[in-house]
Write a protein that holds these residues in place. Structure first.
Motif, PDB file in Angstrom:
ATOM      1  N   UNK A 133       4.885  10.001  -6.060  1.00 31.07           N
ATOM      2  CA  UNK A 133       4.830   8.571  -6.390  1.00 31.07           C
ATOM      3  C   UNK A 133       4.660   7.714  -5.141  1.00 31.07           C
ATOM      4  N   UNK A 134       4.810   8.328  -3.963  1.00 31.79           N
ATOM      5  CA  UNK A 134       4.572   7.612  -2.702  1.00 31.79           C
ATOM      6  C   UNK A 134       3.105   7.615  -2.311  1.00 31.79           C
ATOM      7  N   UNK A 135       2.288   8.300  -3.094  1.00 29.56           N
ATOM      8  CA  UNK A 135       0.877   8.462  -2.754  1.00 29.56           C
ATOM      9  C   UNK A 135       0.005   7.935  -3.892  1.00 29.56           C
ATOM     10  N   UNK A 136      -1.225   7.581  -3.545  1.00 31.39           N
ATOM     11  CA  UNK A 136      -2.187   7.110  -4.543  1.00 31.39           C
ATOM     12  C   UNK A 136      -3.527   7.773  -4.304  1.00 31.39           C
ATOM     13  N   UNK A 137      -4.177   8.161  -5.400  1.00 28.14           N
ATOM     14  CA  UNK A 137      -5.532   8.709  -5.342  1.00 28.14           C
ATOM     15  C   UNK A 137      -6.496   7.624  -5.792  1.00 28.14           C
ATOM     16  N   UNK A 166     -11.809  17.622  -6.095  1.00 25.61           N
ATOM     17  CA  UNK A 166     -11.148  16.978  -4.956  1.00 25.61           C
ATOM     18  C   UNK A 166      -9.779  17.574  -4.618  1.00 25.61           C
ATOM     19  N   UNK A 167      -9.090  18.138  -5.616  1.00 23.38           N
ATOM     20  CA  UNK A 167      -7.838  18.843  -5.323  1.00 23.38           C
ATOM     21  C   UNK A 167      -8.154  20.091  -4.513  1.00 23.38           C
ATOM     22  N   UNK A 168      -9.189  20.821  -4.927  1.00 24.78           N
ATOM     23  CA  UNK A 168      -9.621  21.999  -4.178  1.00 24.78           C
ATOM     24  C   UNK A 168      -9.986  21.621  -2.743  1.00 24.78           C
ATOM     25  N   UNK A 169     -10.737  20.530  -2.599  1.00 25.59           N
ATOM     26  CA  UNK A 169     -11.194  20.114  -1.276  1.00 25.59           C
ATOM     27  C   UNK A 169     -10.027  19.653  -0.404  1.00 25.59           C
ATOM     28  N   UNK A 170      -9.039  19.021  -1.039  1.00 25.79           N
ATOM     29  CA  UNK A 170      -7.839  18.636  -0.284  1.00 25.79           C
ATOM     30  C   UNK A 170      -7.152  19.876   0.265  1.00 25.79           C
ATOM     31  N   UNK A 171      -7.029  20.903  -0.559  1.00 25.32           N
ATOM     32  CA  UNK A 171      -6.415  22.149  -0.099  1.00 25.32           C
ATOM     33  C   UNK A 171      -7.248  22.798   1.000  1.00 25.32           C
ATOM     34  N   UNK A 176      -9.722  11.663   3.068  1.00 22.14           N
ATOM     35  CA  UNK A 176     -10.948  11.264   2.378  1.00 22.14           C
ATOM     36  C   UNK A 176     -11.785  12.525   2.190  1.00 22.14           C
ATOM     37  N   UNK A 177     -11.949  12.949   0.936  1.00 22.68           N
ATOM     38  CA  UNK A 177     -12.705  14.171   0.656  1.00 22.68           C
ATOM     39  C   UNK A 177     -13.862  13.881  -0.293  1.00 22.68           C
ATOM     40  N   UNK A 178     -14.934  14.577  -0.078  1.00 22.89           N
ATOM     41  CA  UNK A 178     -16.078  14.534  -0.966  1.00 22.89           C
ATOM     42  C   UNK A 178     -16.750  15.889  -0.909  1.00 22.89           C
ATOM     43  N   UNK A 236       0.841  -1.188   0.000  1.00 20.91           N
ATOM     44  CA  UNK A 236       0.000   0.000   0.000  1.00 20.91           C
ATOM     45  C   UNK A 236       0.882   1.246   0.000  1.00 20.91           C
ATOM     46  N   UNK A 237       0.366   2.368  -0.527  1.00 18.99           N
ATOM     47  CA  UNK A 237       1.167   3.590  -0.580  1.00 18.99           C
ATOM     48  C   UNK A 237       1.400   4.177   0.816  1.00 18.99           C
ATOM     49  N   UNK A 238       2.339   5.114   0.893  1.00 21.16           N
ATOM     50  CA  UNK A 238       2.591   5.789   2.170  1.00 21.16           C
ATOM     51  C   UNK A 238       1.480   6.775   2.504  1.00 21.16           C
ATOM     52  N   UNK A 239       0.897   7.355   1.473  1.00 21.88           N
ATOM     53  CA  UNK A 239      -0.207   8.301   1.660  1.00 21.88           C
ATOM     54  C   UNK A 239      -1.301   7.983   0.644  1.00 21.88           C
ATOM     55  N   UNK A 240      -2.517   8.410   0.959  1.00 27.36           N
ATOM     56  CA  UNK A 240      -3.636   8.123   0.059  1.00 27.36           C
ATOM     57  C   UNK A 240      -4.680   9.219   0.138  1.00 27.36           C
ATOM     58  N   UNK A 241      -5.287   9.477  -1.013  1.00 27.57           N
ATOM     59  CA  UNK A 241      -6.488  10.308  -1.093  1.00 27.57           C
ATOM     60  C   UNK A 241      -7.620   9.415  -1.579  1.00 27.57           C
ATOM     61  N   UNK A 242      -8.736   9.469  -0.882  1.00 29.85           N
ATOM     62  CA  UNK A 242      -9.930   8.739  -1.314  1.00 29.85           C
ATOM     63  C   UNK A 242     -10.995   9.767  -1.641  1.00 29.85           C
TER      64      UNK A 242
END
Length: 674
Positions: A384-388, A359-364, A67-69, A20-26
């Motif tokens: 590359x250590x992260x996965x969306x 979702x990029x906006x919401x992450x910010x 996790x953003x929506x 699994x990646x080190x970081x993740x966005x769902x």
């Protein structure tokens, strides 16, 4: 860290484990701001996104997962929905008031189901609106500066009687894409997500006046989607090799990567032959057994010219799926303002493209909310250590699986565009697309003939966790499946089992009984002090097997397989409990060992169940009197004493306490039948 020896207090696993990646966005597909959530939003997408987000928090650490929506606030469906409700006297207030009300209702529904985004934002409300406008301006300008946009003048529908241009949802006709059965084709897309040029819509009608609209020229910005055809083909070939990408994703993308074609009815074949010489160069494909014949073009512009010639000569046809320029702007007033470029003013951004980078906006927005640097969004989206991970329904694959990846590729340096981005560039998302969740064997839509139940209404008949477990077990990753809740099924007989209740019995009956037996026996025989014994070797081995199977299935988003693992593990634990704890406890040491084994099974089950049934498992954690470290996969095989120490007293469990229960209406129905 070795795949085989990931942290478990130094204990190795004998087989390779998923990485699994080190970081993740769902992220989850964004519901429109013109309505509450119906069951398909929750049962077809949000529950799956939430379950995976909860799993990843446990698996790689909650500080590494975002996790953003959010509510999709803009677009013609919302503006039109508000206009109609105001006209009918069903709503008073501004368009923004209308969206705010629906956003608040959506948030409340997610809370009721235990859906746990770090931020459920809104593209047109509050601080997220401001940040989304900034990100939108940056994204479009960067595409423009890289030469990836075209200014194209096209024909837009105009209602002469109303004296106005029609937005996307103010005109309706039949989708012109071959094989599509949608009768709800709007200006340039149908309700199934197919894209086409407005002039190809079949039998258009204005929803304002019922008149056939004319067409007038308008100018908008378009992304050069077709320029990325080869890169998309390369990317699809990579997807086909991956076990974590469902076939519905790459098969759907593949359909749009074919040369542009036109399908013409056989009855017009002679007329076509008379016109063939006047049409752009094309190839006639011989398919004698089909009711239509096919003509194929090299360039999309040639295909468009041929369509116009066929239309002018009264020849009926359908276009095939292919890449077309992806429109970014429009002239609807209710939208994110588009940047002024090349003298084009007064445009707004079409809702679909801006929802892709929302979702990029919401992450910010979330990072700013917690006091972090907004620029840290790149650690999640560009490393590359992260996965969306993007959870969607299959109808939206065109946007998330074609338009979005191509625009992500376009953000790379022009000379280095690739289907495999380097560190520091927007990474390609992992698209998790579910098949349709049907309702009573029909495709349900709030705008269609079969009206789906609202998600809140279902909670009048079921608990959130009964519904979560049922939906997760349907296997929507493999095929379309029907949701058949007994209270809504007119064909259900009184003696028929309710499939939702049936799926929940594993927790409300079997697992509940295991937990209560362990607690009540400990309270009665050991003064509520949990035994310090280590679980016997066989129980650790059984747990390891279940953990590895569950983890492997979760890494491939096979949620229904995860429920099968839990079913088997819980039922085997129940059999052990019935044999080992039968009420005869002359040997206290044997009792302590049996309870230690049972608590270990309960603990492992709780960790695996935590992403799926958060309410009951958190209640279990409270009564076990342990902190949140119990959910961490770094110590997944450790017994409860690892977290509690020795002589640990459990919280007193009152008689008849349930951790997982049925809905009160189900008990009432049972009493009525008896």
């Amino acid at each position: 860290m070795s795949k085989n020896k990931e942290a478990n207090n130094g204990k190795p696993f004998e087989i390779p484990r998923p990485v699994f990646p080190k970081r993740a966005v769902i992220t989850g597909g964004m519901p429109y701001g013109n309505k509450e959530l119906h069951f398909g939003h929750v049962g077809g997408m949000f529950v799956f996104a939430d379950t995976f987000a909860r799993f990843m928090r446990d698996r790689i650490g909650k500080d590494n997962v975002i996790f953003v929506g959010g509510t999709d606030c803009y677009g013609s469906p919302i503006a039109e929905g508000w206009r109609v409700k105001v006209e009918k006297g069903e709503f008073e207030g501004s368009l923004e008031d209308f969206v705010q009300r629906n956003h608040d209702k959506q948030q409340a529904t997610l809370d009721a189901y235990g859906i746990s985004p770090n931020l459920f934002a809104a593209s047109g409300l509050g601080r997220s609106k401001e940040i989304h406008a900034e990100v939108t301006d940056w994204f479009i300008r960067s595409l423009y500066n890289k030469g990836q946009l075209n200014k194209i003048t096209t024909m837009q529908f105009y209602d002469e009687k109303a004296g106005m241009f029609l937005n996307g949802r103010q005109v309706i006709g039949k989708c012109p894409v071959e094989g599509c059965t949608s009768e709800k084709g709007y200006a340039d897309e149908c309700d199934l997500g197919h894209q086409y040029m407005p002039e190809n819509l079949i039998n258009p009608v204005s929803t304002l006046t019922g008149e056939t609209p004319s067409m007038k020229p308008v100018t908008n910005w378009y992304f050069k989607l077709r320029d990325y055809e080869q890169l998309m083909k390369d990317w699809v070939e990579e997807l086909k090799k991956r076990k974590d990408i469902r076939p519905v994703v790459w098969k759907t993308i593949d359909e749009f990567l074919k040369p542009p074609v036109i399908y013409v009815k056989r009855e017009f074949e002679e007329k076509y032959k008379e016109l063939a010489a006047s049409m752009p160069a094309h190839e006639y494909l011989e398919e004698p057994k089909k009711p239509s014949f096919t003509i194929q073009f090299t360039a999309l512009s040639d295909c468009d010219k041929a369509c116009r010639i066929l239309t002018e000569n009264g020849i009926r046809y359908r276009t095939g799926k292919t890449l077309v320029p992806f429109r970014l702007t429009g002239n609807i007033e209710w939208g994110v303002p588009a940047p002024v470029m090349d003298g084009e003013e007064g445009l707004t951004v079409w809702v679909w493209p801006e929802s892709l980078w929302a979702p990029i906006s919401f992450t910010q927005t979330y990072l700013e909310k917690i006091g972090a640097d907004r620029e840290d969004w790149k650690k999640y989206w560009c490393s590359t250590d992260s996965t969306v991970y993007q959870f969607i329904g299959q109808d939206n694959i065109y946007f998330y699986g074609i338009a979005e990846p191509a625009m992500w590729m376009a953000q790379q340096e022009a000379s280095e565009k690739t289907a495999s981005p380097a560190d520091g560039e927007l990474q390609m998302p992992v698209i998790v697309a579910n098949h349709h969740i049907l309702f009573l064997d029909k495709k349900a839509s709030s705008s269609g003939a079969v009206k789906p139940p609202m998600a809140d209404d279902l909670l009048n008949h079921y608990t959130p966790e009964q519904l979560r477990m049922h939906w997760l077990g349907l296997g929507l990753g493999q095929r379309s499946v029907s949701f058949m809740p007994k209270p809504y099924n007119p064909d259900a007989k009184p003696e028929d089992a309710d499939p939702v209740v049936k799926d929940g019995l594993l927790l409300s009956n079997v697992y509940n009984r295991m937990i209560r037996t362990a607690f009540y026996t400990t309270q009665k025989e050991l003064d509520g002090i949990m035994p310090d014994n280590a679980p016997e070797e066989q129980f650790v081995a059984d747990a390891k097997k279940a953990v590895l199977e569950y983890e492997r299935h979760m890494s491939k988003f096979s949620f229904h397989q995860c429920t099968y693992v839990l079913d088997s593990y819980i039922r085997n634990g129940s059999k052990y409990m019935a044999k080992a704890l039968n009420g005869e406890y002359e040997d206290k040491e044997q009792l302590r060992q049996s309870l230690a084994n049972l608590f270990y099974i309960i603990r492992i089950t709780g960790v695996l169940l935590h992403p799926m049934a958060p309410f009951g498992t958190e209640k279990l954690r409270d009564y076990l009197q342990v902190d949140e470290r119990i959910w961490s996969w770094d110590t997944i095989l450790e017994p409860l004493t690892y977290f509690t120490g020795t002589s640990h007293k459990l919280k007193f469990l009152p008689p008849r306490t349930d951790f997982f229960t049925r809905h009160e209406s189900q008990f009432a129905a049972e009493d009525k039948e008896n």
